[in-house]
Each structure stands twice: as C-alpha cells, then as structure tokens.
Design a protein around this motif. Structure first.
Motif, mmCIF file in Angstrom:
data_model
loop_
_atom_site.group_PDB
_atom_site.id
_atom_site.type_symbol
_atom_site.label_atom_id
_atom_site.label_comp_id
_atom_site.label_asym_id
_atom_site.label_seq_id
_atom_site.Cartn_x
_atom_site.Cartn_y
_atom_site.Cartn_z
ATOM 1 N N GLY A 46 0.795 -1.222 0.000
ATOM 2 C CA GLY A 46 0.000 0.000 0.000
ATOM 3 C C GLY A 46 0.822 1.264 0.000
ATOM 4 O O GLY A 46 0.350 2.328 -0.400
ATOM 5 N N VAL A 47 2.080 1.190 0.471
ATOM 6 C CA VAL A 47 3.049 2.296 0.420
ATOM 7 C C VAL A 47 4.323 1.697 -0.142
ATOM 8 O O VAL A 47 4.903 0.793 0.448
ATOM 9 C CB VAL A 47 3.308 2.888 1.820
ATOM 10 N N GLN A 48 4.808 2.222 -1.283
ATOM 11 C CA GLN A 48 5.859 1.522 -2.015
ATOM 12 C C GLN A 48 7.161 2.287 -2.201
ATOM 13 O O GLN A 48 8.101 1.751 -2.799
ATOM 14 C CB GLN A 48 5.353 1.133 -3.408
ATOM 15 N N GLY A 49 7.236 3.526 -1.733
ATOM 16 C CA GLY A 49 8.462 4.277 -1.975
ATOM 17 C C GLY A 49 8.777 4.344 -3.454
ATOM 18 O O GLY A 49 7.922 4.702 -4.274
ATOM 19 N N TYR A 50 10.023 3.970 -3.814
ATOM 20 C CA TYR A 50 10.430 3.953 -5.220
ATOM 21 C C TYR A 50 10.311 2.555 -5.827
ATOM 22 O O TYR A 50 10.637 2.358 -6.988
ATOM 23 C CB TYR A 50 11.887 4.394 -5.363
ATOM 24 N N ALA A 105 -2.842 5.848 -10.282
ATOM 25 C CA ALA A 105 -1.877 6.680 -9.564
ATOM 26 C C ALA A 105 -2.547 7.756 -8.723
ATOM 27 O O ALA A 105 -2.096 8.064 -7.609
ATOM 28 C CB ALA A 105 -0.908 7.322 -10.557
ATOM 29 N N ASN A 106 -3.621 8.337 -9.229
ATOM 30 C CA ASN A 106 -4.288 9.387 -8.467
ATOM 31 C C ASN A 106 -4.941 8.840 -7.210
ATOM 32 O O ASN A 106 -4.889 9.463 -6.142
ATOM 33 C CB ASN A 106 -5.332 10.091 -9.344
ATOM 34 N N ILE A 107 -5.524 7.666 -7.306
ATOM 35 C CA ILE A 107 -6.104 7.042 -6.121
ATOM 36 C C ILE A 107 -5.006 6.670 -5.136
ATOM 37 O O ILE A 107 -5.176 6.792 -3.912
ATOM 38 C CB ILE A 107 -6.949 5.817 -6.519
ATOM 39 N N TYR A 108 -3.878 6.217 -5.640
ATOM 40 C CA TYR A 108 -2.730 5.915 -4.775
ATOM 41 C C TYR A 108 -2.313 7.160 -3.986
ATOM 42 O O TYR A 108 -2.075 7.089 -2.768
ATOM 43 C CB TYR A 108 -1.585 5.403 -5.628
ATOM 44 N N LEU A 109 -2.241 8.309 -4.655
ATOM 45 C CA LEU A 109 -1.892 9.551 -3.964
ATOM 46 C C LEU A 109 -2.928 9.902 -2.901
ATOM 47 O O LEU A 109 -2.577 10.386 -1.811
ATOM 48 C CB LEU A 109 -1.747 10.687 -4.969
ATOM 49 N N GLU A 110 -4.191 9.671 -3.201
ATOM 50 C CA GLU A 110 -5.240 9.924 -2.218
ATOM 51 C C GLU A 110 -5.075 9.012 -0.997
ATOM 52 O O GLU A 110 -5.280 9.442 0.144
ATOM 53 C CB GLU A 110 -6.618 9.712 -2.855
ATOM 54 N N THR A 111 -4.693 7.761 -1.243
ATOM 55 C CA THR A 111 -4.469 6.826 -0.142
ATOM 56 C C THR A 111 -3.315 7.282 0.733
ATOM 57 O O THR A 111 -3.395 7.247 1.972
ATOM 58 C CB THR A 111 -4.189 5.412 -0.692
ATOM 59 N N PRO A 151 13.635 4.561 -1.153
ATOM 60 C CA PRO A 151 15.053 4.750 -0.828
ATOM 61 C C PRO A 151 15.395 4.436 0.632
ATOM 62 O O PRO A 151 16.500 4.723 1.074
ATOM 63 C CB PRO A 151 15.245 6.241 -1.101
ATOM 64 N N TRP A 152 14.458 3.813 1.384
ATOM 65 C CA TRP A 152 14.700 3.627 2.817
ATOM 66 C C TRP A 152 15.393 2.297 3.094
ATOM 67 O O TRP A 152 16.095 2.159 4.084
ATOM 68 C CB TRP A 152 13.376 3.676 3.592
ATOM 69 N N PHE A 153 15.144 1.288 2.244
ATOM 70 C CA PHE A 153 15.718 -0.049 2.444
ATOM 71 C C PHE A 153 15.365 -0.605 3.826
ATOM 72 O O PHE A 153 16.201 -1.155 4.533
ATOM 73 C CB PHE A 153 17.236 -0.040 2.231
ATOM 74 N N LYS A 154 14.107 -0.445 4.184
ATOM 75 C CA LYS A 154 13.617 -1.027 5.427
ATOM 76 C C LYS A 154 12.149 -1.382 5.238
ATOM 77 O O LYS A 154 11.487 -0.885 4.326
ATOM 78 C CB LYS A 154 13.803 -0.074 6.603
ATOM 79 N N ASN A 155 11.667 -2.264 6.115
ATOM 80 C CA ASN A 155 10.306 -2.758 5.945
ATOM 81 C C ASN A 155 9.354 -2.231 7.011
ATOM 82 O O ASN A 155 8.312 -2.816 7.260
ATOM 83 C CB ASN A 155 10.285 -4.291 5.944
ATOM 84 N N ASP A 210 8.209 10.535 0.181
ATOM 85 C CA ASP A 210 9.018 9.914 -0.871
ATOM 86 C C ASP A 210 8.141 9.173 -1.868
ATOM 87 O O ASP A 210 8.381 9.213 -3.081
ATOM 88 C CB ASP A 210 10.037 8.950 -0.262
ATOM 89 N N SER A 211 7.132 8.481 -1.362
ATOM 90 C CA SER A 211 6.230 7.731 -2.240
ATOM 91 C C SER A 211 5.460 8.678 -3.155
ATOM 92 O O SER A 211 5.302 8.418 -4.357
ATOM 93 C CB SER A 211 5.259 6.893 -1.407
ATOM 94 N N GLU A 212 4.986 9.776 -2.592
ATOM 95 C CA GLU A 212 4.272 10.775 -3.390
ATOM 96 C C GLU A 212 5.183 11.376 -4.454
ATOM 97 O O GLU A 212 4.791 11.526 -5.626
ATOM 98 C CB GLU A 212 3.737 11.881 -2.487
#
Length: 211
Positions: free
Chosen positions: A140-144, A156-162, A183-187, A201-203
């Motif tokens: 649900g949140v993917q960074g890069y 993509a627009n719905i993703y930004l709303e989420t 770019p965080w390299f963490k879970n 970063d995701s946005e």
C-alpha cells in the motif's frame, strides 16, 4: 504470543518485528507473510507467500517453532491478488482447512480491522491493529519500489489519495511494509516522523512520473 509481534519472511528466514520496531533480520526482499494475534479467537495470517515451497519450507516450520497450532489460526487476510502475496493460499488452505479468507473491508474485532489501501491495486487492503496503532500495509506504500521492480499503480491518483489519507489518520503510528522499499531499504516506519518521510518519498516518486 507476546507483545503482538509481527512475523515477516526474510530471504529464506523469518524474523520478528516487535512493538518497538526492533527487527531480528533486516535484509528482506519478499516479506510476504506477517502474523498478528487476535484476542478472542487465536491468530491471523497476513498474505500467503508465493509458492507451495514457500509455505512448506518457511511458513509452516515458523509456526511450529513459535508453538502456534494450526487449529488456533482462524483467518488469513489477503492484501491483494499479486503472486508474491496470494499464490500460496491454496497450500495454506490445504494445511489449515478451517481458515477463513478475508480479502474485503471488515472489522475483525474491536481492535483489528482491514484497511483500504487502493492504488497499487484497486482492491488492496491492509490490517490495522489498534492495540499497537500499527498498519500492516503490504504494497500500500511503495516508496520507489525494489530494484528493477519500481512502484506500480493501477490508479496513480487514487494511490496519492491513499497516501494522503494515511498521513491524516492519527490512529496509525507505525507501518509495516511487505518489501525493503527504496530509498529507505527497510520494511517498517516507526512513529509519525518516519511515516511522513515514507509517504512524502512515495508521493514524490509518483509525481515525478508525471501524475
């Protein structure tokens, strides 16, 4: 099952993320499966791994090692139908014949509910645990994204709303992801400050793609 910890797959091993955000092993590519306890009825699995091999080699032995009986596992939440999250479901159902599959929005009890995360797929969901104010977010949140597998969205627009909804939801103080997203390299993101970095970063990644 102490401290409402979360179980995640780690490159062929399993590690625990506890309420303080401590991780035993931190080199995840596919986390695939998380586990949280449920007060009244036992346990909930979150996502189902990719293959029969994953289930038989990693998930089942991990449950045995943690002394969690299959009879105590009541539900499995499927975040979305992509192969690395859902394709092991058939094998899990062979092991746990009574398990109830949850892939829609619903309250499980007073403290646990599925959470809408549309964007990556339109039917993506997570699991919100109000005992620890933690959202298991899957993709649900993917960074890069991860390596060559950059962030993908069905809308993509719905993703930004989420992402904006997650920012405003004061109940969510921690987020667990399904992969070591760049770019965080963490879970995981522990606390609102880390969550804000991940959301921003995701946005930015999506907006840089021209949305």
């Amino acid at each position: 099952f102490v401290s409402n910890s979360y179980l995640t797959k780690k490159e062929g091993k399993f590690g625990l993320i506890d309420n303080a955000g401590n991780t035993i092993i931190d080199n995840t590519y596919n986390s695939i499966t998380a586990l949280t306890n449920k007060y009244e009825d036992g346990y909930i699995l979150f996502d189902a791994a990719t293959t029969e091999y994953d289930v038989n080699t990693y998930i089942m032995p991990a449950l045995k090692e943690m002394s969690i009986s299959l009879e105590a596992i009541k539900y499995i939440v499927i975040s979305h139908n992509h192969e690395d999250h859902a394709w092991g479901l058939k094998t899990i159902k062979e092991h746990i014949k009574h398990i109830e599959v949850i892939n829609t929005l619903r309250d499980i009890n007073n403290n646990l509910s599925t959470y809408p995360l549309p964007g990556h797929t339109l039917d993506s969901i997570g699991l919100l645990d109000l005992r620890t104010n933690t959202l298991i977010a899957a993709d649900g949140v993917q960074g890069y994204g991860v390596g060559i597998y950059t962030t993908t969205t069905e809308d993509a627009n719905i993703y930004l709303e989420t992402l904006d909804k997650l920012r405003k939801d004061e109940r969510i103080q921690n987020i667990i992801f399904s992969h070591l997203y760049e770019p965080w390299f963490k879970n995981k993101a522990i606390g609102k400050d880390e969550i804000e970095i991940c959301l921003s970063d995701s946005e930015q990644f999506i907006r840089n793609k021209g949305v």
